[in-house]
Design a protein around this motif. Structure first.
Motif, PDB file in Angstrom:
ATOM      1  N   HIS A  35      -1.029   2.065   1.930  1.00 22.96           N
ATOM      2  CA  HIS A  35      -2.149   1.877   2.853  1.00 22.96           C
ATOM      3  C   HIS A  35      -1.963   0.617   3.697  1.00 22.96           C
ATOM      4  O   HIS A  35      -2.100   0.663   4.932  1.00 22.96           O
ATOM      5  N   PHE A  36      -1.654  -0.499   3.059  1.00 18.11           N
ATOM      6  CA  PHE A  36      -1.506  -1.756   3.791  1.00 18.11           C
ATOM      7  C   PHE A  36      -0.310  -1.698   4.740  1.00 18.11           C
ATOM      8  O   PHE A  36      -0.398  -2.177   5.875  1.00 18.11           O
ATOM      9  N   GLU A  37       0.789  -1.127   4.278  1.00 10.98           N
ATOM     10  CA  GLU A  37       1.968  -1.054   5.140  1.00 10.98           C
ATOM     11  C   GLU A  37       1.743  -0.129   6.333  1.00 10.98           C
ATOM     12  O   GLU A  37       2.261  -0.396   7.432  1.00 10.98           O
ATOM     13  N   VAL A 127     -14.752 -14.864  -1.567  1.00 14.96           N
ATOM     14  CA  VAL A 127     -14.428 -13.649  -2.317  1.00 14.96           C
ATOM     15  C   VAL A 127     -15.331 -12.510  -1.860  1.00 14.96           C
ATOM     16  O   VAL A 127     -16.525 -12.703  -1.644  1.00 14.96           O
ATOM     17  N   GLU A 128     -14.741 -11.335  -1.750  1.00 13.84           N
ATOM     18  CA  GLU A 128     -15.489 -10.086  -1.588  1.00 13.84           C
ATOM     19  C   GLU A 128     -15.126  -9.217  -2.789  1.00 13.84           C
ATOM     20  O   GLU A 128     -13.957  -9.186  -3.204  1.00 13.84           O
ATOM     21  N   TYR A 129     -16.100  -8.535  -3.322  1.00 10.14           N
ATOM     22  CA  TYR A 129     -15.894  -7.638  -4.453  1.00 10.14           C
ATOM     23  C   TYR A 129     -16.032  -6.200  -3.967  1.00 10.14           C
ATOM     24  O   TYR A 129     -16.962  -5.882  -3.229  1.00 10.14           O
ATOM     25  N   VAL A 130     -15.097  -5.356  -4.378  1.00  8.95           N
ATOM     26  CA  VAL A 130     -15.176  -3.926  -4.100  1.00  8.95           C
ATOM     27  C   VAL A 130     -15.252  -3.222  -5.448  1.00  8.95           C
ATOM     28  O   VAL A 130     -14.370  -3.394  -6.290  1.00  8.95           O
ATOM     29  N   HIS A 131     -16.307  -2.456  -5.640  1.00 11.17           N
ATOM     30  CA  HIS A 131     -16.499  -1.697  -6.874  1.00 11.17           C
ATOM     31  C   HIS A 131     -16.023  -0.279  -6.586  1.00 11.17           C
ATOM     32  O   HIS A 131     -16.521   0.361  -5.660  1.00 11.17           O
ATOM     33  N   ALA A 138     -11.456   4.278  -1.973  1.00 12.23           N
ATOM     34  CA  ALA A 138     -12.067   2.974  -1.700  1.00 12.23           C
ATOM     35  C   ALA A 138     -11.390   2.209  -0.566  1.00 12.23           C
ATOM     36  O   ALA A 138     -11.862   1.134  -0.193  1.00 12.23           O
ATOM     37  N   THR A 139     -10.314   2.735  -0.004  1.00 10.58           N
ATOM     38  CA  THR A 139      -9.584   1.961   1.013  1.00 10.58           C
ATOM     39  C   THR A 139     -10.452   1.555   2.208  1.00 10.58           C
ATOM     40  O   THR A 139     -10.287   0.430   2.696  1.00 10.58           O
ATOM     41  N   PRO A 140     -11.391   2.391   2.694  1.00 13.04           N
ATOM     42  CA  PRO A 140     -12.245   1.896   3.789  1.00 13.04           C
ATOM     43  C   PRO A 140     -13.091   0.685   3.358  1.00 13.04           C
ATOM     44  O   PRO A 140     -13.264  -0.263   4.133  1.00 13.04           O
TER      45      PRO A 140
END
Length: 160
Positions: A35-37, A127-131, A138-140
């Motif tokens: 995803h990042f690449e 910091v941001e938290y993604v649950h 969850a990529t978006p």
């Protein structure tokens, strides 16, 4: 933003008989790396660098290399692990000490299983938290968290 350091449990997941992380354990990292690449980011990741356990570096090699790559990265993204990954927690500390924007990926419904310092890190660091329940879905949310935390670090005067 040009680069991301992706951290998470590693050595505790390597099967000593095969010298490799099981495919199911690799999948979240492979998903995020891809995803990042696809978005043009350089991804620093020890799992891939060390061939998922087949080419493990000595502690004296991987420790300074990980620290150097965290220092170079524009953002730090980590799966802290349940049970906690000691190496990942050290890397989270380095990222915090270096003032890096941090995104922590926590399994939804298991938040209470993460250490107090992981859950409270946002009180002393950006910091941001993604649950999440599924990293791929969850990529978006991960992308939005990265944008938010990078913007907060790069534009502190505009942050409420």
């Amino acid at each position: 933003m040009r680069s991301v350091f992706l951290a998470g449990p590693f050595m505790g997941l390597v099967n000593p008989e095969t010298n490799s992380m099981p495919t199911t354990e690799q999948l979240p990292f492979l998903t995020l790396i891809e995803h990042f690449e696809k978005h043009g980011l350089e991804v620093y990741n020890a799992h891939r660098r060390e061939a998922w356990g087949a080419q493990v570096l000595a502690p004296e090699e991987c420790t300074p290399l990980d620290q150097q790559e965290i220092r170079k990265a524009d953002v730090f993204v980590a799966i802290p692990g349940i049970p906690p990954s000691p190496g990942t927690h050290v890397e989270i500390g380095w990222a915090s000490a270096f003032g890096k924007p941090i995104v922590l990926l926590l399994e939804a419904g298991r938040e209470e299983e993460y250490g107090f310092l992981v859950r409270g890190l946002g009180s002393v660091a950006a910091v941001e938290y993604v649950h999440y329940t599924d990293i791929g879905l969850a990529t978006p949310d991960i992308d939005a968290a990265i944008r938010d935390v990078v913007d907060r670090v790069n534009n502190p005067a505009t942050t409420p």
